[in-house]
Design an enzyme around this catalytic site. Structure first.
Site, short mmCIF file in Angstrom:
data_model
loop_
_atom_site.label_atom_id
_atom_site.label_comp_id
_atom_site.label_asym_id
_atom_site.label_seq_id
_atom_site.Cartn_x
_atom_site.Cartn_y
_atom_site.Cartn_z
N GLU A 1 0.82 -1.22 0.00
CA GLU A 1 0.00 0.00 0.00
C GLU A 1 0.85 1.26 0.00
OE1 GLU A 1 -2.75 0.40 3.29
OE2 GLU A 1 -3.64 2.21 2.44
N LYS B 1 -2.44 -1.87 -3.26
CA LYS B 1 -3.50 -1.02 -2.68
C LYS B 1 -3.12 0.44 -2.84
CE LYS B 1 -5.96 -0.16 1.65
NZ LYS B 1 -6.69 -0.79 2.75
#
Ligand code: 13P
Length: 336
Positions: free
Chosen positions: A175, A217
């Site tokens: 992420e 992400k």
């Protein structure tokens, strides 16, 4: 197909997405205080247990990201939290970074920590039932940032984390979040986010991470939240696709967006448009925290003993997000 690839696909395929319920105790305290609920371990568990036992878990949630406190808690039925999640068919996951700290020699930027002792913690989490993990890097954005230093150090940490997660048979969610704070344009967000993601993949490849066994992400491509100009949702979708097409290697099975401060409807509508126009082979789904939980938390705070209305609210949000993964969401469905 590798085992990691199968896990990744199980989490994000068939209209499913991820419930990011891994707020640290500090963040969860902010969220609970905002709705006048005391932040105790019991209250944090109560709210999360209500979500994890909702009907929509079966159809719309492929994985739940937990925080260390929650993965170690026991439900009111004496089940472990990973068992409760697994009973709906979803996979339990765990946030393994220990937070974004000030980056030395940079005035405002952050470096995410948590590599020390990570191998041992991963083994413990696997035994507790976790099958995927998350590590979040955050990047400020303006004409000077993110700096080369922040891009490089965070990419390096993400890659070391991802390699260790895979070594321990868990899918790493990678992420890199370029924040929406600021008055920058969507095009700046597009350029900086593309650079951040590309540098992450350079490091992931250097560390021999199996790209078919990760989930990316990222943020969507948005104007800064203080920008006077606001591009349309259609443009958000087009620019987000443009960024991912040029930055993400084709082996990656899927992309699960964070909501990052967008409203529930905005995050749903943008995901829907991304999927209406998705001409890549990547699955595009959600890994939302606030955009899945905000209304449910508000509902719960009115009467913490009544779980039905809270679950109905959460079920609706999860269903809308799931429709958005197929490009089948519309505003009218929000009011049905
Ligand atoms: P939001 O969807 O609220 O941005 O949270 C997602 C997340 O996991 C942030 O790390």
């Amino acid at each position: 197909m590798s085992e990691l690839n199968q896990i990744a696909n199980k989490i994000i395929s068939n209209g499913k997405g991820i419930l990011a319920a891994d707020e640290s105790n500090g963040t969860m305290t902010k969220r609970l205080t905002a709705v006048n609920v005391e932040s105790t371990p019991e209250n944090r568990l109560k709210f999360r247990e209500i979500l994890f036992s909702s009907e929509s878990m079966k159809e719309h949630i492929g994985g739940v990201i937990l925080y260390d406190e929650t993965i170690n808690q026991t439900t009111s039925f004496e089940n472990s939290i990973p068992d409760l999640i697994a009973s709906s068919g979803a996979l339990p996951g765990i946030k393994v970074d220990t937070g974004a700290k000030n980056l030395a020699n940079s005035k405002v930027e952050k470096i995410t920590e948590g590599l020390d002792g990570l191998r041992e913690r991963l083994k413990k989490y696997y035994e507790l039932g976790a099958r995927f993990t998350k590590w979040r890097a955050v990047y400020s954005i303006n004409d000077k940032y993110p700096s080369n230093l922040a891009i490089h150090t965070n990419a390096h940490a993400l890659a070391r984390y991802a390699a260790l997660a895979q070594e321990n048979k868990m899918v790493p969610i990678v992420e890199p979040e370029v924040l929406m704070d600021g008055d920058h344009s969507a095009d700046e967000c597009l350029n900086k986010t593309s650079e951040v993601i590309q540098r992450c993949f350079e490091e992931l490849i250097l560390h021999k991470v199996d790209l078919s066994g990760i989930i990316l992400k990222p943020n969507m491509i948005l104007d800064g939240n203080k920008s006077k100009i606001k591009i349309s949702n259609e443009e958000v979708a087009q620019k987000t696709l443009e960024c991912l097409k040029k930055s993400v290697p084709s082996e990656v099975p899927g992309i699960a967006f964070l909501s990052g401060g967008q409203s529930e409807i905005e995050a749903t509508e943008n995901l829907d448009l991304i999927n209406k126009h998705n001409n890549t082979k990547f699955i595009m789904t959600y890994s939302y925290g606030r955009a899945l939980q905000q209304s449910a938390l508000k509902e719960w705070s009115k009467n913490t003993k009544d779980k039905v209305l809270t679950q109905n609210t959460f079920n609706h949000r999860a269903k809308m997000c799931s429709l958005a993964t197929k490009g089948k969401w519309s505003k009218e469905l929000e009011n049905k």
